[in-house]
Design an enzyme around this catalytic site. Sequence first.
Site, mmCIF file in Angstrom:
data_model
loop_
_atom_site.group_PDB
_atom_site.id
_atom_site.type_symbol
_atom_site.label_atom_id
_atom_site.label_comp_id
_atom_site.label_asym_id
_atom_site.label_seq_id
_atom_site.Cartn_x
_atom_site.Cartn_y
_atom_site.Cartn_z
ATOM 1 N N GLN A 1 0.758 -1.273 0.005
ATOM 2 C CA GLN A 1 -0.064 -0.050 -0.102
ATOM 3 C C GLN A 1 0.874 1.338 0.036
ATOM 4 O O GLN A 1 0.539 2.152 0.566
ATOM 5 C CB GLN A 1 -1.006 0.035 1.175
ATOM 6 N N SER A 2 2.128 1.210 -0.583
ATOM 7 C CA SER A 2 2.924 2.318 -0.693
ATOM 8 C C SER A 2 2.208 3.670 -1.620
ATOM 9 O O SER A 2 1.709 3.542 -2.691
ATOM 10 C CB SER A 2 4.087 1.993 -1.411
ATOM 11 N N ASN A 3 2.390 4.661 -0.634
ATOM 12 C CA ASN A 3 2.088 6.030 -1.399
ATOM 13 C C ASN A 3 2.921 6.577 -2.341
ATOM 14 O O ASN A 3 2.539 7.231 -3.442
ATOM 15 C CB ASN A 3 1.594 7.211 -0.233
ATOM 16 N N ALA B 1 4.715 4.428 -4.152
ATOM 17 C CA ALA B 1 4.507 3.833 -5.562
ATOM 18 C C ALA B 1 3.194 4.491 -6.317
ATOM 19 O O ALA B 1 3.627 4.814 -7.769
ATOM 20 C CB ALA B 1 4.052 2.538 -5.293
#
Length: 339
Positions: free
Chosen positions: A82-84, A86
């Site tokens: 859930q990387s922001n 990325a």
Amino acid sequence: MTDINLVDRLSRFARVDLCHLPTPLEPMAGLGRHLGARLFIKRDDATGLAMGGNKARKLEFELGRWIADDAIDTIVTVGAVQSNHARQTAAAAARLGLRCELLLEDRQPASADSAYRRSGNVLLDHLLGAAMTVVPADGSLETRARDRVAALRTEGRRAVYIPGGASTAFGAIGYVLCAAELAAQCRTMGVRPRHVVHATGSGATQAGLVTGLKLLGMDVRVWGICHGPPPSKVDRIRARVEDLERALHIAQVVDPAVDLVTVGDYIGDGYGVPTDAMREALALVARLDGILLDPVYTGKAMAGLIDLIRTGRIPADEDVIFIHTGGAPGLFAYPDSLG
Ligand SMILES: Cc1ncc(COP(=O)(O)O)c(C=O)c1O
């Protein structure tokens, strides 16, 4: 140095236009009344670039330098599922006509919310056209990414590895500039900030803010609230500060022993694992100020700010600025835990 001089000094660095700036600085009247404190919020959740967040400022400089040299056609970067970072990198790539490959590390237990692996940022990465590979959390993420860059280069692509969080000296320059923006807004609004509080992880946001505020001669304590173990990130932030000082041709502006403050008390059971204090912070800010935080970073950082005020470590009569670093798309990955 004045904020105008600082902006001028940074103008020699290559930059691409990705953000809506300046982001607003607003009073947090509701939570401020609730806590009996003087609170303001810097809305870096409103930087634009596919739903905002702190990575947009960093990517303006980190990608700017590669684009200026015509040295990039493919981005390879890394993060949690859930990387922001990325998501915003995928959006930047789309905007700039680059290919984007994301290597996403699965750090959550199989029991995580059912939406964790398909909604929130993952859904948006997909819409933004990024190629995604989910890999186990076995410490090999960066090696895998570098190997992938090497393979792409062999195929003739101008592939570049952007470290997690775009946390390079160039990324941190985005937050030096944020410090200048903040200083100008405080002057206009009559805010006298003594404390800045924000979520800290890879460290470039904090490194940039602290360096910028010191260059401006502002007497502000920056509290970096950690969102994952190891709780003390001071060494990592110090390394980012040193990289940044080299890039800016300045020396020892920041005294790490005094100026770098991190707090690891609000992590709970680990990265991305909800805590009761985070849930309380999310609900208070949503209901008292109509602002959405996120469950992984800003929710835990706000839980820290609330506790620091309640326990008197931040005096209630001193102006406090919370930097909202974004992440709200992550809310949709936690419907079971937050609903
Ligand atoms: C919403 C949000 N806030 C804060 C951070 C931490 O920023 P930094 O990596 O610059 O310490 C991140 C990074 O992952 C993030 O996504």
